[in-house]
Write a protein that holds these residues in place. Structure first.
Motif, PDB file in Angstrom:
ATOM      1  N   MET A  91       0.577  -1.264   0.065  1.00 25.24           N
ATOM      2  CA  MET A  91       0.084   0.084  -0.209  1.00 25.24           C
ATOM      3  C   MET A  91       0.851   1.115   0.029  1.00 25.24           C
ATOM      4  O   MET A  91       0.546   2.217  -0.730  1.00 25.24           O
ATOM      5  CB  MET A  91      -0.997  -0.023   1.241  1.00 25.24           C
ATOM      6  N   LYS A  92       2.027   1.154   0.811  1.00 23.13           N
ATOM      7  CA  LYS A  92       2.858   2.426   0.758  1.00 23.13           C
ATOM      8  C   LYS A  92       3.543   2.596  -0.417  1.00 23.13           C
ATOM      9  O   LYS A  92       3.490   3.702  -1.053  1.00 23.13           O
ATOM     10  CB  LYS A  92       3.926   1.966   1.859  1.00 23.13           C
ATOM     11  N   LEU A  93       3.872   1.392  -0.994  1.00 22.53           N
ATOM     12  CA  LEU A  93       4.372   1.578  -2.497  1.00 22.53           C
ATOM     13  C   LEU A  93       3.768   2.014  -3.464  1.00 22.53           C
ATOM     14  O   LEU A  93       3.810   3.269  -4.383  1.00 22.53           O
ATOM     15  CB  LEU A  93       5.091   0.146  -2.825  1.00 22.53           C
ATOM     16  N   ALA A  94       2.331   1.462  -3.503  1.00 26.20           N
ATOM     17  CA  ALA A  94       1.344   2.050  -4.482  1.00 26.20           C
ATOM     18  C   ALA A  94       1.202   3.803  -4.208  1.00 26.20           C
ATOM     19  O   ALA A  94       0.916   4.435  -5.136  1.00 26.20           O
ATOM     20  CB  ALA A  94       0.011   1.576  -4.365  1.00 26.20           C
ATOM     21  N   GLY A  95       1.098   4.181  -2.837  1.00 26.27           N
ATOM     22  CA  GLY A  95       0.897   5.675  -2.542  1.00 26.27           C
ATOM     23  C   GLY A  95       2.033   6.537  -3.278  1.00 26.27           C
ATOM     24  O   GLY A  95       1.583   7.403  -3.685  1.00 26.27           O
ATOM     25  N   VAL A  96       3.125   5.945  -2.822  1.00 23.38           N
ATOM     26  CA  VAL A  96       4.267   6.624  -3.482  1.00 23.38           C
ATOM     27  C   VAL A  96       4.490   6.761  -4.811  1.00 23.38           C
ATOM     28  O   VAL A  96       4.651   7.894  -5.634  1.00 23.38           O
ATOM     29  CB  VAL A  96       5.861   6.059  -2.988  1.00 23.38           C
TER      30      VAL A  96
ATOM     31  N   THR B  23      -0.162   7.227   2.220  1.00 21.86           N
ATOM     32  CA  THR B  23       0.641   6.284   2.758  1.00 21.86           C
ATOM     33  C   THR B  23       0.597   6.069   4.436  1.00 21.86           C
ATOM     34  O   THR B  23       0.705   5.139   4.931  1.00 21.86           O
ATOM     35  CB  THR B  23       2.183   6.301   2.455  1.00 21.86           C
ATOM     36  N   ARG B  24       0.088   6.990   5.023  1.00 25.98           N
ATOM     37  CA  ARG B  24       0.151   7.016   6.405  1.00 25.98           C
ATOM     38  C   ARG B  24      -1.399   6.527   7.064  1.00 25.98           C
ATOM     39  O   ARG B  24      -2.246   6.848   6.483  1.00 25.98           O
ATOM     40  CB  ARG B  24       0.295   8.288   7.140  1.00 25.98           C
ATOM     41  N   ARG B  25      -1.515   5.974   8.213  1.00 27.84           N
ATOM     42  CA  ARG B  25      -2.672   5.521   8.503  1.00 27.84           C
ATOM     43  C   ARG B  25      -3.271   6.109   9.904  1.00 27.84           C
ATOM     44  O   ARG B  25      -4.208   6.085  10.442  1.00 27.84           O
ATOM     45  CB  ARG B  25      -2.655   4.012   8.751  1.00 27.84           C
ATOM     46  N   ASN B  26      -2.093   7.014  10.453  1.00 26.97           N
ATOM     47  CA  ASN B  26      -2.461   7.927  11.547  1.00 26.97           C
ATOM     48  C   ASN B  26      -3.331   9.042  11.492  1.00 26.97           C
ATOM     49  O   ASN B  26      -2.959   9.696  10.477  1.00 26.97           O
ATOM     50  CB  ASN B  26      -1.131   8.221  12.131  1.00 26.97           C
ATOM     51  N   ALA B  27      -4.514   9.069  11.771  1.00 26.38           N
ATOM     52  CA  ALA B  27      -5.473  10.288  11.367  1.00 26.38           C
ATOM     53  C   ALA B  27      -4.862  11.703  11.464  1.00 26.38           C
ATOM     54  O   ALA B  27      -4.844  12.641  10.640  1.00 26.38           O
ATOM     55  CB  ALA B  27      -6.851  10.478  12.054  1.00 26.38           C
ATOM     56  N   ILE B  28      -4.099  11.879  12.466  1.00 28.14           N
ATOM     57  CA  ILE B  28      -3.408  13.094  13.116  1.00 28.14           C
ATOM     58  C   ILE B  28      -2.435  13.597  11.726  1.00 28.14           C
ATOM     59  O   ILE B  28      -2.183  14.641  11.325  1.00 28.14           O
ATOM     60  CB  ILE B  28      -2.729  13.345  14.223  1.00 28.14           C
ATOM     61  N   ILE B  29      -1.402  12.607  11.332  1.00 27.07           N
ATOM     62  CA  ILE B  29      -0.649  12.730  10.258  1.00 27.07           C
ATOM     63  C   ILE B  29      -1.157  13.077   9.100  1.00 27.07           C
ATOM     64  O   ILE B  29      -0.639  13.957   8.295  1.00 27.07           O
ATOM     65  CB  ILE B  29       0.504  11.644  10.160  1.00 27.07           C
ATOM     66  N   VAL B  30      -2.176  12.275   8.730  1.00 25.85           N
ATOM     67  CA  VAL B  30      -2.903  12.902   7.493  1.00 25.85           C
ATOM     68  C   VAL B  30      -3.356  14.157   7.331  1.00 25.85           C
ATOM     69  O   VAL B  30      -3.157  14.730   6.590  1.00 25.85           O
ATOM     70  CB  VAL B  30      -4.227  11.730   7.362  1.00 25.85           C
TER      71      VAL B  30
END
Lengths: 167, 112
Positions: A91-96, B23-30
């Protein structure tokens, strides 16, 4: 290379490095602090563009008030690197990759725009960013949006209280 | 300073914000990445206002207030961002109180 260019590249490198560090730091508190660094770099850009009022407002409102609010919430929830939720690698790779594709498309668009060649942004001169000119325009032509802003703040305040209060 | 440099810087910051949201899942970072995207647009608006001023003063020496509108728009964007942050952080605090996590995947409960 004159002083303006050196300052421009230094501030740009600082902004981009800090923005990347916001993404890759595991601890949310470190992310908030790196974001403050990004805002300070952007304030430096405003000073370089002679937009002094916006530079000060950016420092006080963004780096001061908003980021302290973020820091307060992060510390209230006691978040740290151990409780950080992780997405899986694909998922991270797809986002980047998708973000990089967007960047590539936009950069190629700007490179093809012949209109923009030889256009320069006025740095260190031109005084439209001074509070005198901004205030004159704000309280003559833009006075209705300015008043509507107060209604927006009132509704935001009431909304935050209603959402945040216990049932 | 050529305007393209400012456009490239803003594009890079905006794309970093998009990558962070994806890419991030932390709501605060988003939420912080959304702030980063707003700031890159602010920088671009100020750069364009100064470009407009440079173009206008080259043709007409008396046009010294051209482009002030762009900087006022930045002012209004900051106002909206401050209101948005207060409501958004209230929502995140409520989410944390109900689920004891800030993982945005918990928000899929809104489906039912």
């Amino acid at each position: 290379m004159n002083t303006t260019e050196i300052l421009f590249f230094f501030l740009s490198a600082l902004a981009i490095f800090s923005a990347i560090m916001v993404l890759i730091s595991k601890n949310p508190i470190h992310s908030v602090l790196w974001l403050v660094a990004v805002f300070f770099a952007i304030s430096g850009h405003y000073i370089l563009l002679n937009a002094q009022f916006l530079a000060i407002v950016n420092m006080i409102v963004y780096a001061g008030a908003i980021m302290v609010l973020f820091l307060f919430v992060v510390m209230l929830m006691n978040l740290n690197a151990e409780t950080e939720p992780q997405k899986n690698l694909w998922m991270k790779l797809a986002g980047v990759i998708s973000g990089g594709c967007l960047l590539m498309v936009l950069v190629s668009l700007v490179r093809q725009a012949t209109d923009l060649n030889a256009k320069k942004a006025m740095t260190t001169t031109g005084d439209i960013g001074l509070i005198k000119n901004l205030g004159k325009l704000l309280f003559s032509e833009y006075v209705v949006p300015f008043e509507i802003t107060s209604v927006l703040f009132l509704s935001a305040m009431i909304g935050a209280i209603v959402i945040g209060k216990k049932e | 300073m050529p305007i393209q440099y400012y456009i490239y810087l803003s594009l890079v910051l905006f794309s970093i914000g998009i990558i962070g949201v994806l890419t991030r899942r932390n709501a605060i970072i988003v939420f912080m990445c959304i702030e980063l995207m707003l700031n890159s647009v602010n920088l671009l608006l100020v750069a364009f206002s100064k470009m407009h001023l440079a173009f206008a003063t080259a043709n007409d020496k008396l046009a010294t207030t051209v482009g002030t509108d762009g900087q006022l728009f930045v002012f209004f964007i900051m106002v909206v961002a401050a209101a948005e942050v207060s409501v958004g952080l209230a929502i995140i605090v409520m989410l944390y109180r109900n689920t004891h996590s800030v993982d945005i995947n918990f928000l899929n409960r809104l489906k039912n």
